[in-house]
Design a protein around this motif. Structure first.
Motif: not given
Length: 351
Positions: A183-189, A204-207
């Motif tokens: 998830a880190i790269p997506a959140l950073t973008a 967890p379970g939610h992404g």
């Protein structure tokens, strides 16, 4: 002890001969804190001034956070820094702990919304700084110093805060298929793009979860554009509920640490999060784009922070909290502040 006025509190501090622990709701006491006599601020309660048109609120430190949020909501306003909603939280405790939620990534921490403070120092003297100044101490930004001081420099009695209108629209995009590290790269973008994101976390379970707020038309356009960008990391869905409350560590659905494990709070650069996550079990949550990791570890185990500038704080556990040593320059500055505001060494820290 529970003083019912600022003058009574000052007299108690002047007459103290041993350790004192300022306590609001007692919801943020770390292991080992709370030594000596507790000074409960619950008697110093109530909203003193609220000017919705000026986006300004002044309240006594023992005022329950729930009371303040209800008053703001009635006027279509809120606290910008989205403090975690522990059941007994007081506004003084929130500021003393600099407690800040998901919206910190856009609107800053609690200290950034604080306009002024009033407190009693270790000499029993009443000091006020910032908004509605009556007495100041030249050379110190006391508003910023008191935010996050955890009661070690003095006992807060009053805080002045700027408020924020509640935006008319909000949208949360989710990538439910992503694990914490992925998830880190997506959140950073999302955070580094033009979408004006007000929340970027993972559960967890939610992404991965990303929030946008503002005018309805603007939110719709930004959500559509951001969803297209996030498609590079998998399927994107739009949430109609409010998953952000689950990032609050006091919410059972968030997955509180089992009693056999200790809850740790790790703050780091988001660029360091992936390395840290490789060394940890699945976290309970990520916030601030990966800059805040909450994780449960076996009792007695500490997180491996090697090669990072991360700071880990144990929030639960049977043994006293042990913090890493400060850098010499920071320790000297800290000692100087304590000598100025608490020369007798009364305050053990709390809230």
């Amino acid at each position: 002890m529970r003083p019912e006025s600022e003058a009574e509190l000052a007299a108690m501090i002047r007459g103290a001969s041993g350790p004192l622990t300022p306590v609001g709701g007692g919801t943020r006491l770390a292991p080992g804190e709370g030594q000596g006599v507790r000074l409960a601020t619950a008697g110093l309660s109530g909203v003193i001034l609220y000017e919705p048109a000026a986006l300004t609120l002044v309240a006594r430190a023992g005022t329950p956070l729930s009371e303040i949020e209800a008053a703001l909501a009635a006027e279509g306003q809120r606290l910008a820094f989205e403090p975690p909603r522990f059941t007994r939280s007081t506004i003084g405790g929130v500021i003393a702990a600099n407690a800040s939620g998901p919206r910190r990534v856009k609107d800053g921490a609690a200290r950034d919304s604080a306009l002024g403070v009033r407190f009693v120092d270790g000499r029993g003297e009443v000091i006020q700084s910032g908004g509605r100044v009556m007495k100041n101490v030249t050379g110190y930004d006391l508003v910023k110093l008191m935010a996050g001081s955890r009661g070690r420099l003095g006992v807060l009695t009053e805080v002045s805060l700027k408020t924020q209108p509640i935006p008319p629209a909000s949208a949360t995009l989710a990538l439910p298929g992503l694990g914490a590290a992925a998830a880190i790269p997506a959140l950073t973008a999302a955070l580094t793009g033009p979408w004006d994101v007000t929340g970027a976390g993972w559960l967890p379970g939610h992404g991965a979860l990303i929030r946008i707020e503002g005018l309805a038309g603007s939110v719709a356009r930004r959500a559509e554009s951001l969803a297209a960008r996030l498609g590079a990391w998998g399927g994107v869905t739009r949430r109609d509920d409010d998953p952000w409350r689950l990032l609050d560590p006091n919410i059972p659905e968030c997955g509180a640490a089992p009693r056999s494990r200790d809850l740790w709070r790790i703050t780091c650069r988001p660029s360091e999060a992936a390395l840290l996550l490789e060394r940890l079990p699945e976290p309970l949550s990520l916030d601030w784009g990966g800059g805040l990791i909450r994780v449960a570890l076996p009792a007695g185990e500490t997180p491996d922070l090697t090669g990072t500038r991360a700071i880990a704080t144990r929030l639960t556990g049977a043994t006293p909290l042990s913090l890493p040593p400060m850098a010499p320059a920071v320790a000297a500055l800290n000692d100087g502040l304590r000598a100025r505001f608490d020369p007798r060494g009364l305050f053990t820290g709390a809230f």
